[in-house]
Design an enzyme around this catalytic site. Structure first.
Site, PDB file in Angstrom:
ATOM      1  N   GLN A 199       6.027 146.477  49.715  1.00  0.00           N
ATOM      2  CA  GLN A 199       7.381 146.553  49.928  1.00  0.00           C
ATOM      3  C   GLN A 199       8.504 145.858  49.038  1.00  0.00           C
ATOM      4  O   GLN A 199       8.354 144.417  50.026  1.00  0.00           O
ATOM      5  CB  GLN A 199       7.700 146.061  51.172  1.00  0.00           C
ATOM      6  CG  GLN A 199       6.700 147.130  52.000  1.00  0.00           C
ATOM      7  CD  GLN A 199       7.107 149.047  52.072  1.00  0.00           C
ATOM      8  OE1 GLN A 199       7.694 149.194  52.633  1.00  0.00           O
ATOM      9  NE2 GLN A 199       6.018 149.355  51.294  1.00  0.00           N
ATOM     10  N   ALA A 240      12.334 151.315  60.886  1.00  0.00           N
ATOM     11  CA  ALA A 240      10.990 151.314  60.048  1.00  0.00           C
ATOM     12  C   ALA A 240      11.994 150.546  58.018  1.00  0.00           C
ATOM     13  O   ALA A 240      13.071 150.555  58.341  1.00  0.00           O
ATOM     14  CB  ALA A 240      10.400 152.401  59.774  1.00  0.00           C
ATOM     15  N   HIS A 241      11.208 150.731  57.156  1.00  0.00           N
ATOM     16  CA  HIS A 241      11.803 150.254  56.292  1.00  0.00           C
ATOM     17  C   HIS A 241      12.553 151.524  55.815  1.00  0.00           C
ATOM     18  O   HIS A 241      12.942 152.579  55.757  1.00  0.00           O
ATOM     19  CB  HIS A 241      10.619 150.519  54.754  1.00  0.00           C
ATOM     20  CG  HIS A 241       9.611 151.696  54.616  1.00  0.00           C
ATOM     21  ND1 HIS A 241       8.723 151.916  53.935  1.00  0.00           N
ATOM     22  CD2 HIS A 241       9.860 152.474  55.250  1.00  0.00           C
ATOM     23  CE1 HIS A 241       8.841 152.242  54.195  1.00  0.00           C
ATOM     24  NE2 HIS A 241       8.488 153.732  55.275  1.00  0.00           N
ATOM     25  N   ASN A 242      13.593 150.784  54.528  1.00  0.00           N
ATOM     26  CA  ASN A 242      15.082 151.727  54.051  1.00  0.00           C
ATOM     27  C   ASN A 242      16.060 152.256  55.083  1.00  0.00           C
ATOM     28  O   ASN A 242      16.794 153.038  54.744  1.00  0.00           O
ATOM     29  CB  ASN A 242      14.400 152.621  53.371  1.00  0.00           C
ATOM     30  CG  ASN A 242      13.400 152.475  52.133  1.00  0.00           C
ATOM     31  OD1 ASN A 242      12.219 151.872  52.377  1.00  0.00           O
ATOM     32  ND2 ASN A 242      14.025 151.362  51.223  1.00  0.00           N
TER      33      ASN A 242
END
Length: 363
Positions: A199, A240-242
């Site tokens: 990540q 969560a990511h992004n």
């Protein structure tokens, strides 16, 4: 630390409010209309609670001008009693503010930059190239990983972790146990196994953000995870990511937002809602509690999903009927409805085209 006692005159000046009553009346705290005592200031912001004006023991009440006739006691007249109450809570807040110092048990890298006005609590860990701005408070066991930046006036409660190269704006408040910048849930399937995807993004948080206890905001896989200015987040929220969250959006407890979702500005996301990944929600959307959002929303408004609770036996009957309905092909139902519609139109047409029957008469 807040004031222990203020007079109504001082409060009126603070709020630029119209005072009806004795300006020397001492106020030692805030309370609801129902539980207020003579030394409390209460507020009326919802007309549903007007009846409590008849029984409250409050020393004074924050109230709108149009509601003053409902009450004979001392009042502070303001346009928005709830907003005024919110502002006054800070005057009476007794939360102790740590003094500017570095506790001897803190572990701080030589390359870190710490403003002299910051407070660094017991067993705090600050790694290489971290920047801590003016008036920051890091309570005990906070960990700030390499290359991160904490903006001026921010306050991180006990056991908060900020992972490497994350950026927090000014006046950010994060409650105990929250983790900022953990790895997103990124894995590639290959030959029956899961391969971790590094990540590479950050978490970037704007100014005046409030984040509750035990939340997780994951770093981006490639692009950054971003939280806009003035966002408020309740406890136990997973982002969560992004994910991108627009300015001044509010997120209640137990919400889960999947990767790469884009949430607009001034949205309200009700508790225990779930938002699928890779979709967009426009500005000014209100999701009621436990909503499950699986498609993008392009129009402002209030949205809900799921069924409300019912008595258990009734709920079971509803489930059975839903299953029975699911067994009937939708196209078959549509054809039957269309056939019935045609028959009804035919009957109506015959009724209007035929003259009324003449009555038979005896000769």
């Amino acid at each position: 630390m807040g004031h222990s006692t203020l007079t109504l005159g001082q409060l009126a000046t603070q709020l630029n409010a119209e005072l009806v009553g004795n300006p020397d009346t001492a106020i030692q705290g805030l309370a609801s209309l129902q539980h207020a005592k003579s030394w409390h200031l209460a507020f009326l912001s919802n007309s549903r609670y007007k009846s409590q004006l008849n029984t409250t023991e409050a020393g004074a009440v924050l109230i709108r001008k149009e509601d003053v006739s409902e009450y004979t006691g001392a009042v502070l007249i303001v346009p928005n009693p709830y907003a005024a109450f919110a502002g006054l809570t800070h005057l009476f807040d007794q939360t102790p503010r740590p003094v500017a110092q570095i506790h001897p048990t803190a572990i701080i890298a030589a390359s870190a930059t710490i403003d002299p006005s910051a407070s660094i609590g017991p067993y705090v860990i600050i790694e290489d190239d971290v920047t801590i701005a003016a008036n920051v408070i890091l309570e005990s066991h906070v960990c700030i990983a390499k290359g991160s930046c904490i903006g001026a006036g921010s306050w991180l409660d006990k056991h908060v972790t900020v992972q490497h190269h994350c950026q927090l704006g000014e006046r950010v408040r994060i409650h105990a146990g929250t983790v900022i910048g953990a790895d997103g849930f990124g894995f590639a399937p290959h030959e029956g196994q899961w391969y971790r995807i590094a990540q590479l993004g950050r978490v970037v948080i704007g100014n005046d953000v409030r984040i509750g206890a035990n939340c997780t905001i994951d770093r981006g896989a490639l692009d950054d995870t971003t939280i806009g200015h003035g966002v408020i987040i309740d406890n136990l929220v997973q982002i969560a990511h992004n994910v991108h969250i627009g300015d001044y959006t509010a997120i209640a407890a137990n919400v889960g937002i999947a990767g790469s979702a884009n949430i607009g500005k001034h949205c309200i996301i009700g508790g225990a809602s779930g938002i699928a990944g890779h979709l967009s929600i426009c500005d000014h959307v209100n999701l009621t509690g436990m909503a499950m959002i699986t498609k993008s929303i392009h129009q402002p408004g209030t949205y809900s999903s799921g069924t409300s609770f019912a008595e258990n036996s009734q709920w079971k009957k509803m489930v059975v009927r839903l299953r029975q309905l699911a067994d009937v092909p939708l196209t078959q139902l549509i054809k039957q409805i269309e056939h019935l519609q045609v028959r009804v139109e035919q009957v109506e047409s015959r009724a209007t085209s035929c003259p009324p029957s003449s009555l038979s008469q005896d000769d």
